[in-house]
Design an enzyme around this catalytic site. Structure first.
Site, PDB file in Angstrom:
ATOM      1  N   GLY A 123      29.675  45.552  43.484  1.00 52.19           N
ATOM      2  CA  GLY A 123      29.069  44.783  44.560  1.00 52.19           C
ATOM      3  C   GLY A 123      27.718  44.159  44.257  1.00 52.19           C
ATOM      4  O   GLY A 123      26.915  43.944  45.170  1.00 52.19           O
ATOM      5  N   HIS A 167      33.584  33.123  40.026  1.00 57.34           N
ATOM      6  CA  HIS A 167      34.335  33.453  38.814  1.00 57.34           C
ATOM      7  C   HIS A 167      33.360  33.448  37.626  1.00 57.34           C
ATOM      8  O   HIS A 167      32.583  32.497  37.479  1.00 57.34           O
ATOM      9  CB  HIS A 167      35.466  32.438  38.581  1.00 57.34           C
ATOM     10  CG  HIS A 167      36.281  32.794  37.381  1.00 57.34           C
ATOM     11  ND1 HIS A 167      37.176  33.852  37.384  1.00 57.34           N
ATOM     12  CD2 HIS A 167      36.306  32.286  36.128  1.00 57.34           C
ATOM     13  CE1 HIS A 167      37.714  33.955  36.185  1.00 57.34           C
ATOM     14  NE2 HIS A 167      37.204  33.021  35.398  1.00 57.34           N
TER      15      HIS A 167
HETATM   16  C1  GAR Z   1      31.689  39.587  38.798  1.00 58.35           C
HETATM   17  O1  GAR Z   1      31.345  39.229  37.486  1.00 58.35           O
HETATM   18  C2  GAR Z   1      32.633  38.561  39.396  1.00 58.35           C
HETATM   19  O2  GAR Z   1      32.359  37.251  39.004  1.00 58.35           O
HETATM   20  C3  GAR Z   1      33.937  39.010  38.795  1.00 58.35           C
HETATM   21  O3  GAR Z   1      33.890  40.418  38.827  1.00 58.35           O
HETATM   22  C4  GAR Z   1      32.527  40.858  38.795  1.00 58.35           C
HETATM   23  C5  GAR Z   1      32.275  41.717  40.009  1.00 58.35           C
HETATM   24  O4  GAR Z   1      30.996  42.279  39.991  1.00 58.35           O
HETATM   25  N1  GAR Z   1      35.036  38.479  39.544  1.00 58.35           N
HETATM   26  C6  GAR Z   1      36.191  38.118  38.978  1.00 58.35           C
HETATM   27  O5  GAR Z   1      36.427  38.232  37.805  1.00 58.35           O
HETATM   28  C7  GAR Z   1      37.211  37.524  39.936  1.00 58.35           C
HETATM   29  N2  GAR Z   1      38.181  36.786  39.227  1.00 58.35           N
HETATM   30  P1  GAR Z   1      30.276  42.806  41.307  1.00 58.35           P
HETATM   31  O6  GAR Z   1      31.254  43.756  42.016  1.00 58.35           O
HETATM   32  O7  GAR Z   1      29.085  43.561  40.771  1.00 58.35           O
HETATM   33  O8  GAR Z   1      29.894  41.645  42.148  1.00 58.35           O
END
Ligand code: GAR
Length: 205
Positions: free
Chosen positions: A17, A115
């Site tokens: 998150g 993304h």
């Molecule tokens: C982030 O890097 C987001 O861009 C990626 O997952 C991570 C989540 O981190 N999302 C994807 O790859 C979706 N296709 P977070 O939970 O710390 O925000």
């Protein structure tokens, strides 16, 4: 004077998150003011993103595919929860479940996703989280970045709202690259895009 009410935002999460945190921080600092996060929905039980929401007084729900009896049950329940909370805008912030065309068609230009690459590179089915950075390093690109886009029936295929490039450095690991892409791009772009789209909603566009 016509003071518009902020768009009601639901943030969908699955993990740590940090992007949710960037949105919360932007709300606190006033950078995000045309929209208000009123709900956080996690697709994973116990995700740390839920703790971040609770620490900031934001109501949470956990809906897993398993607890809803599969993808279509999950989307039906999600739609109910979003309607109950009068949500205007859905933000996918590290949400790892691909939403069906049937669901996304109900929310045209009302779902955003961040993304961790420059779409159309390293995107689509199978490209999520650390895998995206592993693929970028394996290919040997010297520049990567992040994209915020509208969500439609094509995974990572909706109209692009914002993009930012980030340098790949010699010796990068998927983890160091992920961190740089988050710090330099994702945490800046997502709140900015949330404000842009919330402003349109608040104005009734
Ligand atoms: C982030 O890097 C987001 O861009 C990626 O997952 C991570 C989540 O981190 N999302 C994807 O790859 C979706 N296709 P977070 O939970 O710390 O925000």
């Amino acid at each position: 004077m016509n003071v518009s009410t902020p768009a009601r935002i639901a943030v969908l999460v699955s993990g740590g998150g940090t992007n949710l945190q960037a949105l919360i921080d932007a709300q606190k600092s006033g950078k995000l003011h045309s929209g208000k996060i009123v709900l956080v929905v996690s697709g994973v039980k116990g995700a740390y993103a839920l703790t971040r929401a609770e620490q900031n007084g934001i109501p949470t729900r956990t809906l897993t595919k398993k607890s809803c009896g599969g993808q279509s049950g999950f989307e039906q329940k999600l739609q109910e929860v979003l309607q109950e909370n009068a949500i205007d805008l859905i933000i996918l912030a590290g949400f790892m479940n691909i939403l069906s065309g049937e669901f996304t068609a109900k929310w045209p230009r009302r779902i955003l996703n961040v993304h961790p690459a420059l779409i159309p590179s390293f995107c689509g089915k199978g490209f999520y989280g650390l895998h995206v950075h592993e693929a970028a390093l394996a290919y040997g690109v010297k520049v990567t970045g992040a994209t915020v886009h509208y969500v439609n029936e094509i995974p990572d295929g909706g109209e692009i709202i914002l993009q930012k490039a980030v340098a790949v450095k010699p010796g990068d690991t998927p983890e160091t690259l992920q961190r740089r892409v988050m710090e330099q791009a994702e945490w800046k772009l997502l709140p900015r895009a949330a404000e842009i789209v919330s402003r349109e909603i608040a104005k009734g566009i």
